[in-house]
Design an enzyme around this catalytic site. Structure first.
Site, PDB file in Angstrom:
ATOM      1  N   TYR A 142       0.826  -1.214   0.000  1.00 56.42           N
ATOM      2  CA  TYR A 142       0.000   0.000   0.000  1.00 56.42           C
ATOM      3  C   TYR A 142       0.862   1.265   0.000  1.00 56.42           C
ATOM      4  O   TYR A 142       0.383   2.344  -0.329  1.00 56.42           O
ATOM      5  CB  TYR A 142      -0.937   0.036   1.217  1.00 56.42           C
ATOM      6  N   LYS A 193       3.498 -15.344   1.225  1.00 58.85           N
ATOM      7  CA  LYS A 193       3.496 -16.163   0.006  1.00 58.85           C
ATOM      8  C   LYS A 193       4.954 -16.353  -0.406  1.00 58.85           C
ATOM      9  O   LYS A 193       5.402 -15.842  -1.444  1.00 58.85           O
ATOM     10  CB  LYS A 193       2.696 -15.447  -1.100  1.00 58.85           C
ATOM     11  N   ASP A 226      -3.009 -17.656   1.165  1.00 56.72           N
ATOM     12  CA  ASP A 226      -4.250 -18.140   0.538  1.00 56.72           C
ATOM     13  C   ASP A 226      -4.789 -19.352   1.299  1.00 56.72           C
ATOM     14  O   ASP A 226      -5.996 -19.470   1.548  1.00 56.72           O
ATOM     15  CB  ASP A 226      -4.034 -18.448  -0.954  1.00 56.72           C
ATOM     16  N   ASP A 250      -5.214  -7.205   5.611  1.00 51.83           N
ATOM     17  CA  ASP A 250      -6.441  -6.497   5.268  1.00 51.83           C
ATOM     18  C   ASP A 250      -7.537  -7.508   4.931  1.00 51.83           C
ATOM     19  O   ASP A 250      -8.664  -7.442   5.426  1.00 51.83           O
ATOM     20  CB  ASP A 250      -6.141  -5.597   4.055  1.00 51.83           C
ATOM     21  N   ASP A 254     -10.699  -9.267   7.554  1.00 50.75           N
ATOM     22  CA  ASP A 254     -12.114  -9.154   7.192  1.00 50.75           C
ATOM     23  C   ASP A 254     -12.792 -10.523   7.136  1.00 50.75           C
ATOM     24  O   ASP A 254     -13.949 -10.671   7.535  1.00 50.75           O
ATOM     25  CB  ASP A 254     -12.284  -8.432   5.845  1.00 50.75           C
TER      26      ASP A 254
END
Ligand code: NAD
Length: 369
Positions: A142, A193, A226, A250, A254
């Site tokens: 970001y 990852k 993932d 992020d 959620d």
């Protein structure tokens, strides 16, 4: 009796409505002799823009920098849809996060037994769930440079975001996760990852070293981000503390949040580095939800996320873990008694408003004090 200086920034929409309930909880704790809570209230977001032409005034920033903890409601709403980008209400929150250098975001996902039916997952999957997602908040893709859209010679465009992490950034977020695990169930799951990203290789290496050298008693496992997403909806109770970078955090926070039901139930904390002299961290506590313009001003908002955020402030900034446990228990008592705001009520069931829910939590708290 210890004295604490809290800055309350209610903000916009339902922010002031839910913050009013926090004041009642702080007053009840103060009256019971658990601490003196000095509160100062100031403007942020659209309310600050209306008053000062800025989403947060410099004088407010000074108060935030010297507070023991900042409690933040929510900002934004249609009224400010057209204000200049740099003054939009969210800019107030971003400046607070940046100037207080809040690099660690803590998002608990706790399933209250009384609300297990409200989850979209089966009761046995989420009943008793209590996990903590620790998200790196100031680095990664970001913020990494270059970050741009360039026009190529052939007229096509090329957009670039850059994922960057340094050893120091990974070490400090890893320590936050390990320190939390120490006082929980002593397990950290680090996600990245490393199979496709260089930053993931470094992340895994650094977290492994910090764990082995500084926290040998904490179990550490690594999940690809993932796969962690899948596991969170398959069997979330396998986790205790999950630590992730900004982007994966992020998303995973959620996912974890929705395991437990409504936005109105979710607290969060953002922490800075410990001050070398005092050991104190700068901190900001806020519900995950926004300003909910659709229900603002109607007394319908669920104050539990905001009260839960105050509970986190008691635990992580004020050293009042026992008081935090009592606040959490009071929330559980009220939910177990069947009281519901509209967002967590079953279809057609009676629901109470913001002040009734806040009053009930204060009454349950007083019984336990
Ligand atoms: P929102 O979280 O405000 O609302 C989403 C839905 O959840 C709405 O239907 C709302 O009524 C409901 N809801 C949220 N909190 C609730 C509560 N405590 N009790 C009962 N119901 C609740 O998200 P949105 O509608 O996408 O955004 C509204 C405004 O809030 C926008 O301006 C957005 O930019 C802003 N926002 C601010 C923050 C923040 O201040 N940190 C976070 C998210 C969104």
């Amino acid at each position: 009796m210890a004295s604490f200086n809290l800055l309350l920034l209610p903000g916009d929409g339902i922010g002031p409505e839910v913050m009013a309930e926090v004041k009642k909880v702080a007053d009840a704790l103060g009256k019971a002799g658990l601490g003196t809570f000095e509160t100062e209230t100031d403007l942020v977001g659209g309310a600050a823009y209306d008053a000062h032409g800025k989403a947060v005034a410099d004088s407010t920033m000074q108060l935030a920098l010297s507070a023991d903890a900042v409690l933040f409601g929510a900002v934004g709403g249609p009224k400010w849809a057209k204000v200049p980008y740099e003054h939009r209400p969210e800019a107030g929150l971003l400046r607070l996060r940046k100037d207080l250098a809040l690099f660690a975001n803590l998002r608990p996902a706790v399933c209250y037994p009384a609300l297990a039916e409200a989850s979209s997952l089966k009761r046995e999957v989420i009943e008793g769930l209590d996990i903590m997602i620790v998200r790196e908040l100031t680095g990664g893709v970001y913020f990494g440079e270059p970050k741009e859209v360039v026009t190529l010679e052939n007229g096509q465009k090329r957009a670039v975001d850059t994922q960057v992490y340094t050893t120091h950034e990974i070490e400090r977020i890893a320590r936050v996760a390990f320190d939390l695990a120490k006082v929980r169930r002593k397990k950290v799951t680090s996600t990245e990852k490393h199979n496709v990203m260089r930053s993931g290789v470094l992340w895994k290496e650094v977290v492994t070293r910090v764990g082995a050298e500084e926290y040998p008693d904490i179990e550490l496992e690594h999940h690809l981000a993932d796969a962690c997403g899948m596991q969170l909806v398959r069997w979330p109770k396998q986790y205790d503390v999950i630590v992730c970078d900004n982007l994966f955090g992020d998303m995973l926070s959620d996912v974890a949040a929705m395991l437990t039901g409504s936005l109105g139930m979710l607290p969060s904390a953002s922490l800075g580095a410990p001050d070398p002299a005092t050991g104190k961290r700068k901190s900001l506590y806020e519900p995950v939800h926004g300003s909910a313009p659709d229900i603002a001003g109607q007394g319908l908002a669920n104050p539990i996320a905001m009260i839960g955020s105050f509970g986190m402030a008691l635990r992580y900034s004020l050293g009042l873990g026992q008081a935090a446990d009592l606040v959490d228990a009071a929330i559980a008592d009220v939910l177990a008694s069947g009281l519901r705001t509209r967002d967590i009520a079953a279809k057609g069931a009676n629901a109470v408003g913001t002040t009734e829910m806040g009053d009930a939590i204060v009454a349950a708290l007083r019984k336990r004090l």
